[in-house]
Scaffold this motif. Structure first.
Motif: not given
Length: 277
Positions: A53-54, A81
């Motif tokens: 998500g990063n 995200g």
């Protein structure tokens, strides 16, 4: 009470035998319990998120005409995200840059779950079939073996289609590149086999696609419902790249790499989870 010697011996023997049987039963029960616990432990599985998500840690990009790892046009980006595929930096022409982003692990038996949605408009200059088209590629060749200008890896594919708001355009077909599969015990004669259960999703709604692969059996699911199953993937020996992937002449496909397609229409991936068997 007086008992003769033989009677005493008989009673003593019975007592000893009872103790032995009791201990043996307890030991047997304990072994069964251990066996059950070990079996549970060996078959225990759990979902693991393989997209953090990063950023794209654990993933490798390959876009035709560009070196492995080069993210031409910022095609793959992580925002809010979500893993996003975009073409706003491509200029006036898509240029047949059908990209792939590989997960960096060879896999054999597993279940993969992807939540995705189509958004926006197809990239300018893209082929008409590229409209709301993408997919999960699996049993794919190692990323480092994909040639500089190779459009698609040798692999199988769970094809994603999105509807245009009116017409039926089902997702979930099984497509092959450099491989064969068996559907209803018959080897495929065409590149793609449509799903047995036809489902079309219009607009920008989120869809959950899953692939279950175990011992040569492959099953496609959409929103938890089975839509297609097939088996026994083999390499096509007439495909030069596929032939190089064979081991000692064995045509069976036992595993490979999973990847997500960048096929000219913007798409979002909200979550990507893996459960290995």
């Amino acid at each position: 009470m007086n008992l003769n010697k033989n009677v005493w011996l008989s009673l003593f023997s019975i007592l000893v035998l009872s103790i032995i049987v009791s201990c043996g039963t307890k030991k047997s029960d304990a072994e069964k319990e251990d066996k059950v616990e070990n079996t549970k432990e060996n078959t225990a599985t759990e979902w693991v998120s393989i997209f953090n998500g990063n950023d794209l840690t654990g993933w490798t990009i390959k876009i035709p005409g560009h070196e492995l790892g080069e993210n031409f046009g910022n095609t793959l980006r992580v925002e809010d995200g979500i893993l996003k595929v975009r073409y706003d930096e491509y200029g006036p022409e898509f240029g047949d840059r059908f990209g792939t982003v590989y997960y960096d692990k060879y896999l054999t038996n597993y279940r993969l779950k992807v939540v995705y949605r189509f958004v926006g408009e197809t990239a300018p200059g893209a082929p008409t079939w590229g409209y709301r088209d993408s997919g999960i590629q699996f049993h794919g060749q190692p990323p480092a073996t994909q040639k500089l200008d190779q459009a698609f890896p040798v692999c199988l594919e769970f094809n994603f289609h999105g509807g245009n708001g009116t017409d039926e355009r089902p997702l979930g077909a099984a497509c092959t590149n450099g491989m064969f599969i068996e559907h209803n015990r018959v080897q495929n004669k065409t590149t793609c086999i449509p799903a047995d259960v036809l489902k079309t999703f219009h607009g920008d709604q989120w869809v959950t696609a899953e692939i279950d692969i175990k011992d040569g059996l492959i099953i496609h699911y959409v929103n938890g419902e089975e839509i297609l199953r097939y088996s026994n993937p083999t390499y096509n020996i007439e495909n030069a790249t596929a032939k190089l992937l064979m081991t000692n002449g064995d045509k069976r496909v036992k595993g490979g790499f999973i990847s997500l397609q960048s096929n000219s229409h913007p798409i979002d991936f909200r979550s990507i989870e893996l459960m290995e068997y």
